[in-house]
Design an enzyme around this catalytic site. Structure first.
Site, PDB file in Angstrom:
ATOM      1  N   CYS A 131       0.852  -1.197   0.000  1.00 36.02           N
ATOM      2  CA  CYS A 131       0.000   0.000   0.000  1.00 36.02           C
ATOM      3  C   CYS A 131       0.883   1.241   0.000  1.00 36.02           C
ATOM      4  CB  CYS A 131      -0.928   0.053   1.207  1.00 36.02           C
ATOM      5  SG  CYS A 131      -1.850   1.612   1.212  1.00 36.02           S
ATOM      6  N   ILE A 192       0.900  -5.868 -10.273  1.00 33.44           N
ATOM      7  CA  ILE A 192       1.502  -4.900  -9.376  1.00 33.44           C
ATOM      8  C   ILE A 192       0.425  -4.114  -8.631  1.00 33.44           C
ATOM      9  CG2 ILE A 192       3.627  -4.584 -10.713  1.00 33.44           C
ATOM     10  CD1 ILE A 192       2.390  -2.021 -11.936  1.00 33.44           C
ATOM     11  N   THR A 194      -0.333  -0.169  -7.064  1.00 35.19           N
ATOM     12  CA  THR A 194      -0.275   1.097  -7.794  1.00 35.19           C
ATOM     13  C   THR A 194       1.109   1.750  -7.723  1.00 35.19           C
ATOM     14  OG1 THR A 194      -1.126   2.134  -5.792  1.00 35.19           O
ATOM     15  CG2 THR A 194      -2.722   1.621  -7.504  1.00 35.19           C
ATOM     16  N   GLY A 245      -3.857  -2.111 -15.198  1.00 35.04           N
ATOM     17  CA  GLY A 245      -4.333  -1.521 -16.446  1.00 35.04           C
ATOM     18  C   GLY A 245      -5.117  -2.436 -17.362  1.00 35.04           C
TER      19      GLY A 245
HETATM   20  O1  RRO Z   1      -6.138   1.982   0.652  1.00 32.10           O
HETATM   21  C1  RRO Z   1      -5.329   2.462  -0.170  1.00 32.10           C
HETATM   22  O2  RRO Z   1      -5.065   3.664  -0.214  1.00 32.10           O
HETATM   23  C2  RRO Z   1      -4.608   1.622  -1.131  1.00 32.10           C
HETATM   24  C3  RRO Z   1      -4.089   0.372  -0.829  1.00 32.10           C
HETATM   25 BR1  RRO Z   1      -4.338  -0.444   0.804  1.00 32.10          BR
HETATM   26  C4  RRO Z   1      -3.288  -0.306  -1.802  1.00 32.10           C
HETATM   27  O3  RRO Z   1      -2.772  -1.414  -1.581  1.00 32.10           O
HETATM   28  N1  RRO Z   1      -3.087   0.296  -2.989  1.00 32.10           N
HETATM   29  C5  RRO Z   1      -3.621   1.488  -3.289  1.00 32.10           C
HETATM   30  O4  RRO Z   1      -3.418   1.986  -4.401  1.00 32.10           O
HETATM   31  N2  RRO Z   1      -4.377   2.145  -2.353  1.00 32.10           N
END
Ligand code: RRO
Length: 305
Positions: A131, A192, A194, A245
């Site tokens: 995250c 993957i 983000t 994507g």
């Molecule tokens: O909750 C989020 O902000 C979040 C998580 Br846990 C994640 O694994 N990936 C993301 O893009 N946002």
């Protein structure tokens, strides 16, 4: 001839290799009126933490010209509410439920895994060490190969469930992390998550998102995701779940060719709630059109040179 869409990932038999990615499908209930959820290969639920988590300051999502940025900050109702209220609903939809878990410490990940072990309706765990939007936990575990291996090892000891570890692209060498995760006893790797990004409001001279930075998703990140799947495919033996994507079956086929054994639709669920079902249908058509007996024959089948 009907092509074979079945795959086995981490000891989990799936009727097709198309999942919905964590965080883009909530706990399934909001999508149930819009999509036949029983068609999905699996549903990966939004990250669950030990305790309820409020998430980050709004705005939490924004569109950029080339993808969506989110900074949700792990908002979820916590393990007790998940087990008591969310899981009983989502498990009735007829798709295997993969529970994504996130913690602030190795102990929290381990406790989550221990408490989810043996719970009816939980098909597998996906450990979120990627995250990008929280200060503690998340990417802190996924950016360091040694720590990634440590979390994996500890969770492995706590559960007999199939164990998937989700990797971050926000690292110098994703193969080093993948190797440690494999050594730690994972059954599969998903990738993957983000890519960290920043959107700025020039008029206000401020970041657009309340948390300043966020995670970029959507078609813009597909080439990065394909590259990383292809690299990790060469580094480990574990099956890979590819995402980043995907909007249609052709995108999914590209991930199989790069070395993924299954795929997940992420951001595009927000555009088209039934996108994953269209991907399943398009994948079947692709296999028929190319006279390929099963999706397994596509995995890692890209030829170079
Ligand atoms: O909750 C989020 O902000 C979040 C998580 Br846990 C994640 O694994 N990936 C993301 O893009 N946002």
């Amino acid at each position: 001839m009907e092509p074979n869409l079945c795959v086995e990932i981490a000891g989990l038999k799936l009727k097709n290799p198309v999942m919905v990615a964590s965080g883009t499908f909530g706990f399934g209930d909001e999508y149930a009126p819009l999509v036949d959820l029983s068609r999905l290969g699996a549903i990966v639920v939004k990250s669950v933490t030990l305790h309820p988590t409020a998430g980050n300051r709004p705005p939490r999502v924004c569109e950029t010209p080339s993808g969506m940025l989110n900074s949700i900050g792990l908002q979820n109702p916590g393990l007790d509410v998940f087990l008591g209220e969310k899981l009983p609903v989502i498990r009735r939809f007829g798709a295997p439920v993969i529970v994504n878990i996130a913690g602030k410490t190795v102990e929290e990940y381990t406790e989550l895994a221990r408490r989810l072990d043996g719970i009816p309706g939980v098909a597998a765990l996906e450990v979120n060490i990627s995250c990008p939007n929280v200060k503690e936990g998340g990417i802190a575990f996924g950016a360091d190969p040694g720590i990634a291996g440590q979390v994996t090892r500890s969770v492995r000891r706590a559960t007999g469930l199939p164990l998937i570890v989700k990797l971050s692209p926000n690292v110098t060498d994703i193969t080093a992390v993948a190797r440690e995760v494999e050594a730690g006893g994972a059954d599969a790797i998903s990738l993957i998550n983000t890519l960290t990004g920043l959107a700025i409001d020039a008029e206000r001279r401020r970041p657009v998102l309340g948390n300043t930075t966020g995670g970029l998703s959507g078609p813009a990140i597909k080439p990065v995701a394909l590259y990383m799947v292809w690299r990790v495919r060469q580094a480990v033996k574990l099956p890979l779940i590819g995402m980043g994507g995907i909007t249609n079956a052709t995108d999914a086929v590209e991930f199989f060719l790069a070395g993924a054994s299954a795929v997940a639709v992420g951001m595009y669920n927000f555009v088209e709630p039934a996108a994953a079902v269209s991907v399943i249908e398009g994948l079947r058509n692709y296999l028929i059109r190319h006279r390929i007996p099963g999706v397994g024959q596509l995995v890692g089948a890209m030829t170079t040179g």
